[in-house]
Design a protein around this motif. Structure first.
Motif, PDB file in Angstrom:
ATOM      1  N   ASP A 132       0.826  -1.205   0.000  1.00  0.00           N
ATOM      2  CA  ASP A 132       0.000   0.000   0.000  1.00  0.00           C
ATOM      3  C   ASP A 132       0.862   1.259   0.000  1.00  0.00           C
ATOM      4  OD1 ASP A 132      -2.244  -1.566   0.019  1.00  0.00           O
ATOM      5  OD2 ASP A 132      -2.599  -1.387   2.174  1.00  0.00           O
ATOM      6  N   ALA A 133       1.992   1.192   0.685  1.00  0.00           N
ATOM      7  CA  ALA A 133       2.891   2.353   0.730  1.00  0.00           C
ATOM      8  C   ALA A 133       3.441   2.674  -0.654  1.00  0.00           C
ATOM      9  CB  ALA A 133       4.024   2.090   1.708  1.00  0.00           C
ATOM     10  N   MET A 134       3.757   1.628  -1.440  1.00  0.00           N
ATOM     11  CA  MET A 134       4.247   1.853  -2.804  1.00  0.00           C
ATOM     12  C   MET A 134       3.162   2.499  -3.662  1.00  0.00           C
ATOM     13  SD  MET A 134       6.293  -1.690  -3.571  1.00  0.00           S
ATOM     14  CE  MET A 134       7.762  -2.173  -2.645  1.00  0.00           C
TER      15      MET A 134
ATOM     16  N   ILE B 172      -1.861   0.711 -11.637  1.00  0.00           N
ATOM     17  CA  ILE B 172      -2.228   1.626 -10.546  1.00  0.00           C
ATOM     18  C   ILE B 172      -2.956   2.839 -11.103  1.00  0.00           C
ATOM     19  CG2 ILE B 172      -1.301   3.163  -8.765  1.00  0.00           C
ATOM     20  CD1 ILE B 172       0.998   1.131  -8.418  1.00  0.00           C
ATOM     21  N   TRP B 173      -2.437   3.422 -12.171  1.00  0.00           N
ATOM     22  CA  TRP B 173      -3.098   4.585 -12.777  1.00  0.00           C
ATOM     23  C   TRP B 173      -4.502   4.227 -13.262  1.00  0.00           C
ATOM     24  CZ3 TRP B 173       1.330   7.092 -16.162  1.00  0.00           C
ATOM     25  CH2 TRP B 173       2.206   7.792 -15.313  1.00  0.00           C
ATOM     26  N   LYS B 174      -4.640   3.053 -13.860  1.00  0.00           N
ATOM     27  CA  LYS B 174      -5.956   2.649 -14.358  1.00  0.00           C
ATOM     28  C   LYS B 174      -6.934   2.454 -13.210  1.00  0.00           C
ATOM     29  CE  LYS B 174      -8.289  -0.789 -17.238  1.00  0.00           C
ATOM     30  NZ  LYS B 174      -8.122  -2.032 -18.068  1.00  0.00           N
ATOM     31  N   ALA B 175      -6.455   1.876 -12.108  1.00  0.00           N
ATOM     32  CA  ALA B 175      -7.338   1.631 -10.965  1.00  0.00           C
ATOM     33  C   ALA B 175      -7.848   2.930 -10.363  1.00  0.00           C
ATOM     34  CB  ALA B 175      -6.589   0.815  -9.905  1.00  0.00           C
ATOM     35  N   PHE B 176      -7.039   3.996 -10.420  1.00  0.00           N
ATOM     36  CA  PHE B 176      -7.436   5.277  -9.840  1.00  0.00           C
ATOM     37  C   PHE B 176      -7.792   6.311 -10.904  1.00  0.00           C
ATOM     38  CE2 PHE B 176      -5.169   3.172  -6.447  1.00  0.00           C
ATOM     39  CZ  PHE B 176      -5.866   3.540  -5.315  1.00  0.00           C
ATOM     40  N   ALA B 177      -8.017   5.860 -12.146  1.00  0.00           N
ATOM     41  CA  ALA B 177      -8.469   6.726 -13.251  1.00  0.00           C
ATOM     42  C   ALA B 177      -7.554   7.932 -13.437  1.00  0.00           C
ATOM     43  CB  ALA B 177      -9.909   7.176 -13.025  1.00  0.00           C
ATOM     44  N   LEU B 178      -6.250   7.702 -13.446  1.00  0.00           N
ATOM     45  CA  LEU B 178      -5.269   8.765 -13.673  1.00  0.00           C
ATOM     46  C   LEU B 178      -4.716   8.641 -15.085  1.00  0.00           C
ATOM     47  CD1 LEU B 178      -3.296   8.685 -10.295  1.00  0.00           C
ATOM     48  CD2 LEU B 178      -4.972  10.380 -11.032  1.00  0.00           C
ATOM     49  N   GLN B 179      -4.690   9.757 -15.802  1.00  0.00           N
ATOM     50  CA  GLN B 179      -4.171   9.791 -17.169  1.00  0.00           C
ATOM     51  C   GLN B 179      -3.285  11.028 -17.344  1.00  0.00           C
ATOM     52  OE1 GLN B 179      -8.092   9.708 -19.127  1.00  0.00           O
ATOM     53  NE2 GLN B 179      -7.604   7.640 -19.844  1.00  0.00           N
ATOM     54  N   PRO B 180      -2.058  10.975 -16.847  1.00  0.00           N
ATOM     55  CA  PRO B 180      -1.196  12.160 -16.914  1.00  0.00           C
ATOM     56  C   PRO B 180      -0.892  12.636 -18.328  1.00  0.00           C
ATOM     57  CG  PRO B 180      -0.327  10.533 -15.363  1.00  0.00           C
ATOM     58  CD  PRO B 180      -1.440   9.866 -16.114  1.00  0.00           C
ATOM     59  N   HIS B 181      -1.010  11.749 -19.321  1.00  0.00           N
ATOM     60  CA  HIS B 181      -0.692  12.145 -20.695  1.00  0.00           C
ATOM     61  C   HIS B 181      -1.799  12.982 -21.328  1.00  0.00           C
ATOM     62  CE1 HIS B 181      -3.235   8.588 -21.090  1.00  0.00           C
ATOM     63  NE2 HIS B 181      -3.516   8.973 -22.325  1.00  0.00           N
TER      64      HIS B 181
ATOM     65  N   SER C 281       5.276   9.911 -17.300  1.00  0.00           N
ATOM     66  CA  SER C 281       4.976   8.773 -18.167  1.00  0.00           C
ATOM     67  C   SER C 281       5.123   7.504 -17.345  1.00  0.00           C
ATOM     68  CB  SER C 281       5.931   8.733 -19.360  1.00  0.00           C
ATOM     69  OG  SER C 281       7.268   8.491 -18.920  1.00  0.00           O
ATOM     70  N   THR C 282       4.612   6.385 -17.837  1.00  0.00           N
ATOM     71  CA  THR C 282       4.742   5.131 -17.094  1.00  0.00           C
ATOM     72  C   THR C 282       6.219   4.756 -16.934  1.00  0.00           C
ATOM     73  OG1 THR C 282       4.434   3.917 -19.177  1.00  0.00           O
ATOM     74  CG2 THR C 282       2.495   4.205 -17.761  1.00  0.00           C
ATOM     75  N   ARG C 283       7.010   5.025 -17.966  1.00  0.00           N
ATOM     76  CA  ARG C 283       8.433   4.689 -17.892  1.00  0.00           C
ATOM     77  C   ARG C 283       9.133   5.516 -16.811  1.00  0.00           C
ATOM     78  NH1 ARG C 283      11.577   2.268 -21.699  1.00  0.00           N
ATOM     79  NH2 ARG C 283       9.943   2.576 -23.262  1.00  0.00           N
ATOM     80  N   ALA C 284       8.869   6.845 -16.811  1.00  0.00           N
ATOM     81  CA  ALA C 284       9.522   7.714 -15.833  1.00  0.00           C
ATOM     82  C   ALA C 284       9.063   7.402 -14.414  1.00  0.00           C
ATOM     83  CB  ALA C 284       9.242   9.181 -16.170  1.00  0.00           C
ATOM     84  N   MET C 285       7.752   7.159 -14.241  1.00  0.00           N
ATOM     85  CA  MET C 285       7.252   6.843 -12.904  1.00  0.00           C
ATOM     86  C   MET C 285       7.764   5.495 -12.423  1.00  0.00           C
ATOM     87  SD  MET C 285       5.650   7.613 -10.224  1.00  0.00           S
ATOM     88  CE  MET C 285       4.828   9.145 -10.692  1.00  0.00           C
ATOM     89  N   ALA C 286       7.877   4.520 -13.327  1.00  0.00           N
ATOM     90  CA  ALA C 286       8.401   3.214 -12.945  1.00  0.00           C
ATOM     91  C   ALA C 286       9.846   3.324 -12.463  1.00  0.00           C
ATOM     92  CB  ALA C 286       8.298   2.257 -14.128  1.00  0.00           C
ATOM     93  N   LYS C 287      10.642   4.132 -13.156  1.00  0.00           N
ATOM     94  CA  LYS C 287      12.039   4.321 -12.744  1.00  0.00           C
ATOM     95  C   LYS C 287      12.124   5.031 -11.398  1.00  0.00           C
ATOM     96  CE  LYS C 287      16.425   6.226 -14.409  1.00  0.00           C
ATOM     97  NZ  LYS C 287      17.099   6.959 -15.527  1.00  0.00           N
ATOM     98  N   SER C 288      11.262   6.020 -11.179  1.00  0.00           N
ATOM     99  CA  SER C 288      11.286   6.771  -9.935  1.00  0.00           C
ATOM    100  C   SER C 288      10.802   5.937  -8.751  1.00  0.00           C
ATOM    101  CB  SER C 288      10.429   8.030 -10.063  1.00  0.00           C
ATOM    102  OG  SER C 288      10.317   8.712  -8.840  1.00  0.00           O
ATOM    103  N   ALA C 289       9.743   5.128  -8.964  1.00  0.00           N
ATOM    104  CA  ALA C 289       9.142   4.368  -7.867  1.00  0.00           C
ATOM    105  C   ALA C 289       9.734   2.985  -7.684  1.00  0.00           C
ATOM    106  CB  ALA C 289       7.633   4.253  -8.097  1.00  0.00           C
ATOM    107  N   GLY C 290      10.580   2.548  -8.618  1.00  0.00           N
ATOM    108  CA  GLY C 290      11.162   1.224  -8.502  1.00  0.00           C
ATOM    109  C   GLY C 290      10.194   0.110  -8.821  1.00  0.00           C
TER     110      GLY C 290
END
Length: 365
Positions: free
Chosen positions: A95-97, A135-144, A117-126
């Motif tokens: 949940d913390a991640m 995660i974005w789909k579950a919370f209806a987030l579309q940064p693009h 982007s998914t690539r940048a967020m994946a690199k930042s969050a590990g």
């Protein structure tokens, strides 16, 4: 004929009022899983004191199934009817991640970009890109994605909204409500090379460049109640052409009905010639949309469908071909008209605008 086998007596199930309420809610709720609803039905049937055999015959289930859920309920009550955790690999994304991904997405931006982007967020969050995407789909987030808006500064915004929405929701008796506007500068475009048609496994292909063959302007009047459209094309969109279109409307609508015209604030609609035309015909009543609020005019929605279905991907080698295609679309839609139904009340719209204004005023900009 032999007697129906009744089965040996089973332990009586007694439910509390709160348990009965929960079980009945599971049965009524459409979103309840089918298995859970069936268990609730079994338990409620068991409260009558009937045997597992009889209940199984009534519900189309085996005696063993009824007995299993009777025992589970007696042993663990409501919790015993819920599915137990299934065996499998332990959860790796905590949940913390998830919270960190959501917080960074909503409150920060990457150092080298305006959005994540998914690539940048994946690199930042590990995490993996697919995990971020889930995660974005579950919370209806579309940064693009980004959408634009413009708030109307019309001092009569509230009055005009109530006026026009009132016409949509409760149109007057013995009157027509027509949404009128023009779609100007519709281009007749031809591709610089022939279009390659759709084939199995291959999309339609066309050149990115095109050849212009002139423009036309479509004047349209949408009958709100019937869904039919009066339309005609002109080479230009001056007050002269608009007045001619008003003549077309006047000839097309029944002479014994009042006509309420919903128009935007385009200068062509307010010239002296148009005012004189309306003054000579008292059965016409004009309702102007607020400035920067063309979304209140339902004919704009019809223009969107015209563009999507006929113009955007159309290939027209002349304005004559373009006008012919538009007329054909008018004929098809008028043959089977489908009105655009307005649902929101004026109060709902004004409340939504008020919330939006509050958000923008508190944004810190």
């Amino acid at each position: 004929m032999g007697k129906t086998r009744r089965g040996r007596p089973s332990e009586r199930v007694i439910v509390s009022p709160s348990e009965r309420t929960t079980l009945e809610q599971w049965l009524r709720r459409r979103s309840t899983a089918q298995g859970l609803a069936q268990r609730a039905r079994i338990v409620l049937a068991c409260t009558s004191g009937r045997s597992d055999v009889v209940i199984g015959q009534e519900l189309g289930l085996s005696r063993l199934t009824v007995g299993r859920w009777r025992r589970r309920f007696l042993a663990s009550r409501i919790e015993g009817l819920l599915d137990e955790p299934r065996p499998g690999a332990p959860r790796r994304i905590t949940d913390a991640m998830i919270e960190r991904v959501l917080t960074d997405t909503l409150e920060t931006t990457p150092r080298d970009a305006t959005h994540w982007s998914t690539r940048a967020m994946a690199k930042s969050a590990g995490l993996s890109q697919s995990a971020v995407a889930r995660i974005w789909k579950a919370f209806a987030l579309q940064p693009h994605r980004v959408e634009t808006f413009k708030l109307s500064k019309d001092p009569l915004f509230i009055d005009k909204v109530r006026d026009i929405v009132g016409l949509y929701l409760t149109p007057p008796d013995r009157a027509l409500v027509l949404c009128v506007d023009e779609k100007s500068q519709i281009q007749a475009l031809d591709r610089s090379a022939p279009v390659l048609p759709l084939r199995p496994g291959q999309a339609e292909r066309r050149t990115h460049d095109y050849v212009r063959h002139g423009t036309t302007t479509l004047f349209a009047a949408l009958d709100v109640k019937a869904g039919t459209v009066i339309g005609e094309c002109h080479a230009r969109h001056r007050a002269l052409e608009f007045r001619r279109f008003l003549d077309t409307i006047d000839a097309a609508v029944p002479a014994d009905l009042d006509v309420h015209l919903i128009l935007d604030n385009y200068a062509t609609h307010k010239t002296a010639a148009i005012r004189r035309w309306l003054a000579k015909r008292p059965r016409y009543h004009v309702h102007f949309t607020p400035t920067s609020a063309s979304w209140l005019n339902l004919v704009e929605r019809w223009f969107v469908e015209l563009t999507d279905k006929q113009i955007r991907r159309g290939v027209h080698r002349s304005t004559r071909e373009l006008v012919t295609a538009i007329r054909a679309y008018l004929a098809v839609t008028n043959a089977t008209p489908k009105p655009f139904v307005w649902h929101k009340t004026a109060d709902e719209i004004l409340a939504s605008v008020a919330r939006f204004c509050l958000r923008t005023s508190n944004s810190g900009h």
